[in-house]
Design an enzyme around this catalytic site. Structure first.
Site, PDB file in Angstrom:
ATOM      1  N   ASN A  94       0.882  -1.171   0.000  1.00 46.67           N
ATOM      2  CA  ASN A  94       0.000   0.000   0.000  1.00 46.67           C
ATOM      3  C   ASN A  94       0.917   1.218   0.000  1.00 46.67           C
ATOM      4  O   ASN A  94       1.513   1.545   1.020  1.00 46.67           O
ATOM      5  CB  ASN A  94      -0.893  -0.027   1.252  1.00 46.67           C
ATOM      6  CG  ASN A  94      -1.721   1.239   1.401  1.00 46.67           C
ATOM      7  OD1 ASN A  94      -1.754   2.078   0.504  1.00 46.67           O
ATOM      8  ND2 ASN A  94      -2.378   1.388   2.541  1.00 46.67           N
ATOM      9  N   GLY A 145       2.667   2.179  10.892  1.00 43.87           N
ATOM     10  CA  GLY A 145       3.648   3.256  10.795  1.00 43.87           C
ATOM     11  C   GLY A 145       4.310   3.611  12.112  1.00 43.87           C
ATOM     12  O   GLY A 145       4.978   4.630  12.225  1.00 43.87           O
ATOM     13  N   HIS A 172      -9.440   1.142   4.723  1.00 39.42           N
ATOM     14  CA  HIS A 172      -8.190   1.379   5.457  1.00 39.42           C
ATOM     15  C   HIS A 172      -8.471   2.314   6.629  1.00 39.42           C
ATOM     16  O   HIS A 172      -9.273   3.240   6.521  1.00 39.42           O
ATOM     17  CB  HIS A 172      -7.125   1.972   4.530  1.00 39.42           C
ATOM     18  CG  HIS A 172      -5.766   1.913   5.159  1.00 39.42           C
ATOM     19  ND1 HIS A 172      -5.359   2.838   6.092  1.00 39.42           N
ATOM     20  CD2 HIS A 172      -4.758   1.019   5.024  1.00 39.42           C
ATOM     21  CE1 HIS A 172      -4.140   2.507   6.497  1.00 39.42           C
ATOM     22  NE2 HIS A 172      -3.753   1.413   5.864  1.00 39.42           N
ATOM     23  N   SER A 229       3.523  -2.222  10.453  1.00 34.79           N
ATOM     24  CA  SER A 229       4.966  -2.295  10.716  1.00 34.79           C
ATOM     25  C   SER A 229       5.560  -3.663  10.376  1.00 34.79           C
ATOM     26  O   SER A 229       6.449  -4.162  11.069  1.00 34.79           O
ATOM     27  CB  SER A 229       5.290  -1.904  12.162  1.00 34.79           C
ATOM     28  OG  SER A 229       4.932  -0.559  12.393  1.00 34.79           O
ATOM     29  N   LYS A 259       0.188   4.243  -0.223  1.00 39.06           N
ATOM     30  CA  LYS A 259      -0.421   5.431   0.404  1.00 39.06           C
ATOM     31  C   LYS A 259      -0.160   6.661  -0.468  1.00 39.06           C
ATOM     32  O   LYS A 259      -0.148   6.545  -1.686  1.00 39.06           O
ATOM     33  CB  LYS A 259       0.082   5.575   1.850  1.00 39.06           C
ATOM     34  CG  LYS A 259      -0.118   4.279   2.658  1.00 39.06           C
ATOM     35  CD  LYS A 259       0.063   4.440   4.137  1.00 39.06           C
ATOM     36  CE  LYS A 259      -0.181   3.110   4.834  1.00 39.06           C
ATOM     37  NZ  LYS A 259      -0.089   3.175   6.282  1.00 39.06           N
ATOM     38  N   GLU A 281      -6.887   4.712   7.777  1.00 37.75           N
ATOM     39  CA  GLU A 281      -6.656   6.143   7.486  1.00 37.75           C
ATOM     40  C   GLU A 281      -7.870   6.741   6.783  1.00 37.75           C
ATOM     41  O   GLU A 281      -8.227   7.901   7.013  1.00 37.75           O
ATOM     42  CB  GLU A 281      -5.374   6.290   6.649  1.00 37.75           C
ATOM     43  CG  GLU A 281      -4.136   6.015   7.504  1.00 37.75           C
ATOM     44  CD  GLU A 281      -2.957   5.417   6.771  1.00 37.75           C
ATOM     45  OE1 GLU A 281      -2.906   5.478   5.525  1.00 37.75           O
ATOM     46  OE2 GLU A 281      -2.069   4.854   7.452  1.00 37.75           O
ATOM     47  N   GLU A 301      -5.444  -4.936  10.386  1.00 41.21           N
ATOM     48  CA  GLU A 301      -4.390  -3.952  10.643  1.00 41.21           C
ATOM     49  C   GLU A 301      -4.682  -3.225  11.953  1.00 41.21           C
ATOM     50  O   GLU A 301      -5.518  -2.318  11.981  1.00 41.21           O
ATOM     51  CB  GLU A 301      -4.332  -2.912   9.516  1.00 41.21           C
ATOM     52  CG  GLU A 301      -4.057  -3.498   8.151  1.00 41.21           C
ATOM     53  CD  GLU A 301      -3.453  -2.460   7.197  1.00 41.21           C
ATOM     54  OE1 GLU A 301      -2.377  -2.736   6.672  1.00 41.21           O
ATOM     55  OE2 GLU A 301      -4.041  -1.383   7.029  1.00 41.21           O
TER      56      GLU A 301
HETATM   57  P1  13P Z   1       3.084   0.262   7.705  1.00 44.00           P
HETATM   58  O1  13P Z   1       3.568  -1.011   7.098  1.00 44.00           O
HETATM   59  O2  13P Z   1       3.832   1.478   7.226  1.00 44.00           O
HETATM   60  O3  13P Z   1       2.991   0.181   9.200  1.00 44.00           O
HETATM   61  O4  13P Z   1       1.585   0.485   7.181  1.00 44.00           O
HETATM   62  C1  13P Z   1       0.692  -0.566   7.228  1.00 44.00           C
HETATM   63  C2  13P Z   1      -0.512  -0.194   6.456  1.00 44.00           C
HETATM   64  O5  13P Z   1      -1.249   0.705   6.835  1.00 44.00           O
HETATM   65  C3  13P Z   1      -0.763  -0.916   5.202  1.00 44.00           C
HETATM   66  O6  13P Z   1      -2.039  -0.649   4.713  1.00 44.00           O
END
Ligand code: 13P
Length: 251
Positions: free
Chosen positions: A9, A173, A96, A213, A11, A98, A167
């Site tokens: 992803n 992150g 997601h 992560s 982002k 976010e 997740e």
């Molecule tokens: P990270 O791997 O940067 O923690 O992000 C995970 C994520 O949100 C994947 O959709």
């Protein structure tokens, strides 16, 4: 049997030229050393039409990170599932954390998005997961159960096209990964909910990815769990070597 999948992803990272360069590099690296799992890269909308023709679709699938909850029309700035599919993309991340947190996507909005994705032959990678306070209050099971309502209104046939991604928001992150035991425990619970709703066979065939992560150094122990069928990777999907390191956890 269900598929093992490593999905990236991106982002809101990489301009078009950088994204094309990363896709090319990944395609070269994975063509030279074929993965033992399905690999997907989910990119910003504007990259899709450029990325799909440069990757070998037998090795790398391409997906969007979102799509609209409407079919078409006067929705300035939105991108429909049909538009995503017309680029050659085969997947779309939906739900997601976010998008839920910053763009107020609700269970109902996500239900619409999932239906439109499926109607356009896109495979949804549907994300669920609790925030830290919910984990600390031991509410993670009820949180993911409530989030699954967006996909539990589907027919069994449609649900079987959905990939789930657990997740935990506190692991995204942050460098703080769920332990393999925490991941296995909640993945098994999620699979049990799918079994209750659609039966054991559908549940056994549902891929449930872990995200948060995930990196080359921890992917193997996370993916070794019986109910963890791969990962949804944020930061570590932005470098071909790191992403390949995670894909190689299945070797
Ligand atoms: P990270 O791997 O940067 O923690 O992000 C995970 C994520 O949100 C994947 O959709």
């Amino acid at each position: 049997m269900r598929k093992n999948i490593v999905a990236g992803n991106w982002k809101m990272n990489k301009n078009l030229q950088e994204g094309i360069a990363l896709a090319k590099e990944l395609n070269e690296v994975l063509s030279a050393d074929k993965p033992n799992c399905d690999v997907v890269i989910c990119t910003p909308f504007i990259h899709l039409a450029s990325v799909t023709p440069i990757v070998n679709s037998e090795i790398i699938g391409v997906g969007a990170e979102n799509c609209a909850d409407k079919v078409s029309g006067a929705y300035t700035g939105e991108v429909s599932a049909e538009m995503v599919a017309s680029t050659g993309a085969q997947y779309v991340i939906l739900g997601h954390s976010e998008r839920r947190a910053y763009y107020h996507e609700t269970v109902e909005i996500l239900e619409e998005k999932v239906k439109l994705a499926l109607a356009n032959n896109l495979k949804p990678i549907f994300c669920i997961g609790e925030v830290l306070e919910e984990r600390e209050a031991n509410k993670q099971n009820e949180v993911v159960a409530a989030q699954l309502a967006s996909v539990f209104s589907l027919s069994a046939e449609d649900f079987s096209k959905v990939i789930l991604a657990y997740e935990p928001v506190w692991a995204i992150g942050t460098g703080k990964t769920a332990t393999p035991e925490q991941a296995q425990e909640i993945h098994a619970y999620i699979r049990s909910l799918v079994a209750d709703k659609y039966g054991k066979e559908v549940a056994e065939n549902t891929s449930i990815l872990y995200g948060g992560s995930c990196k080359p150094s921890n992917a193997k122990e996370l993916f070794a769990n019986p109910d963890v069928d791969g990962g949804l990777i944020g930061g570590a999907s932005l470098k071909a070597a790191d992403f390949k390191g995670i894909i190689d956890a299945f070797k």
